[in-house]
Design a protein around this motif. Structure first.
Motif, short mmCIF file in Angstrom:
data_model
loop_
_atom_site.label_atom_id
_atom_site.label_comp_id
_atom_site.label_asym_id
_atom_site.label_seq_id
_atom_site.Cartn_x
_atom_site.Cartn_y
_atom_site.Cartn_z
N THR A 1 3.60 -8.21 8.64
CA THR A 1 3.00 -9.52 8.89
C THR A 1 4.11 -10.46 9.32
OG1 THR A 1 1.27 -9.21 7.25
CG2 THR A 1 1.77 -11.46 7.84
N GLU A 2 3.83 -11.23 10.34
CA GLU A 2 4.82 -12.20 10.80
C GLU A 2 5.00 -13.27 9.72
OE1 GLU A 2 7.73 -13.08 13.18
OE2 GLU A 2 6.32 -11.49 13.71
N PRO A 3 6.24 -13.46 9.23
CA PRO A 3 6.47 -14.48 8.19
C PRO A 3 6.18 -15.88 8.72
CG PRO A 3 8.33 -12.97 8.36
CD PRO A 3 7.44 -12.69 9.53
N ALA A 4 5.88 -16.79 7.82
CA ALA A 4 5.65 -18.19 8.19
C ALA A 4 6.96 -18.80 8.67
CB ALA A 4 5.12 -18.97 6.99
N LYS B 1 0.82 -1.22 0.00
CA LYS B 1 0.00 0.00 0.00
C LYS B 1 0.85 1.27 0.00
CE LYS B 1 -4.05 -1.93 2.31
NZ LYS B 1 -5.06 -1.77 1.30
N GLY B 2 2.14 1.13 0.24
CA GLY B 2 3.02 2.29 0.25
C GLY B 2 2.97 3.07 1.55
N CYS B 3 2.60 2.41 2.65
CA CYS B 3 2.54 3.11 3.95
C CYS B 3 3.14 2.22 5.04
CB CYS B 3 1.11 3.53 4.27
SG CYS B 3 -0.07 2.18 4.39
N GLN B 4 3.09 2.72 6.29
CA GLN B 4 3.78 2.04 7.39
C GLN B 4 2.84 1.43 8.44
OE1 GLN B 4 5.71 5.62 8.63
NE2 GLN B 4 7.69 4.96 7.82
N VAL C 1 1.72 -17.12 3.51
CA VAL C 1 1.56 -15.84 4.18
C VAL C 1 1.79 -14.73 3.17
CG1 VAL C 1 2.48 -14.33 5.99
CG2 VAL C 1 2.29 -16.78 6.40
N VAL C 2 0.88 -13.78 3.14
CA VAL C 2 1.07 -12.62 2.28
C VAL C 2 1.67 -11.52 3.15
CG1 VAL C 2 -0.05 -10.92 0.79
CG2 VAL C 2 -0.89 -13.28 0.83
N LEU D 1 6.32 -3.29 5.19
CA LEU D 1 7.51 -3.29 6.04
C LEU D 1 8.32 -4.58 5.91
CD1 LEU D 1 6.04 -1.53 9.22
CD2 LEU D 1 7.47 -0.54 7.41
N ASN D 2 7.67 -5.67 5.54
CA ASN D 2 8.40 -6.92 5.26
C ASN D 2 9.26 -6.78 4.01
OD1 ASN D 2 5.44 -7.95 6.30
ND2 ASN D 2 7.11 -9.12 7.20
N PHE D 3 8.86 -5.91 3.09
CA PHE D 3 9.56 -5.76 1.81
C PHE D 3 10.83 -4.92 1.93
CE2 PHE D 3 10.37 -4.46 -2.53
CZ PHE D 3 10.02 -5.59 -3.25
N GLU D 4 10.98 -4.17 3.00
CA GLU D 4 12.14 -3.27 3.15
C GLU D 4 13.44 -4.01 2.89
OE1 GLU D 4 12.10 0.06 3.33
OE2 GLU D 4 9.96 -0.28 3.08
#
Length: 194
Positions: free
Chosen positions: A26-29, A18-21, A37-38, A42-45
């Motif tokens: 999401t906690e990774p599997a 979404k481009g926000c914080q 898990v999608v 913040l996971n993408f950073e």
């Protein structure tokens, strides 16, 4: 998600961007888990989408799509992104602009009609199973699509925006004006692609 992430074999990671914080982690599997898990912004950073020649096409397409959604007064949509490693025989085969076929109907179209059709940035990738959502980079195939485009910037959303401005001072959140939302998603794509 199934229509964007098709075919889904070999997909390593899935993201809802979404481009926000705020609330965008999401906690990774756990390692070895079969749970899908999608992940979120913040996971993408620290990651990038490596597209090479196709980067300019993606930037233009996201700009066109978000402009359309802005005109509809819509916000809170997401860019779905998934990574799939290319097989050894697929590497170096990524499509160049010469391979991208623009769909136009030339018969009885004026120059302005043709210019408008070409400006829509349409493409057809006939060798792909899901031609509208795939982009090949040097190492990965990327699945991308915009989803959840039904939230209108109503009076209630404007009030929510004011409350979040107070609650999440100096943080970015999803409830902003459609023009700010579109601009922010375009900036995210530009800053996370190479």
């Amino acid at each position: 998600m199934q229509s964007v992430f098709y075919p889904d074999e070999r997909i390593l990671e899935r993201y809802d961007i979404k481009g926000c914080q705020v609330n965008r982690w999401t906690e990774p599997a756990p390692e070895g888990s079969q749970v899908i898990v999608v992940l979120k912004d913040l996971n993408f950073e620290g990651n990038s989408i490596h597209l090479g020649q196709q980067r300019s096409w993606l930037l233009r397409q996201v700009q066109l799509d978000t402009q359309f959604l802005k005109e509809l007064n819509v916000l809170d949509y997401s860019l779905l992104v998934a990574f799939q490693p290319l097989h050894a025989d697929e590497k170096g085969q990524n499509l160049s602009f010469a391979d991208i076929i623009f769909r136009t109907t030339i018969s009885s179209k004026s120059d302005s009609d043709l210019a408008r059709i070409l400006a829509q940035n349409r493409r057809l990738l006939p060798r792909c199973k899901s031609p509208l959502h795939l982009l090949d980079g040097p190492e990965f195939r990327y699945f991308m699509g915009i989803i959840d485009l039904f939230t209108v910037y109503s009076f209630r959303k404007r009030l929510e925006h004011l409350w979040k401005c107070i609650r999440y001072r100096d943080q970015t959140f999803s409830t902003v004006s459609p023009s700010d939302y579109a601009r922010r998603l375009c900036q995210w794509v530009e800053s996370h692609t190479v």
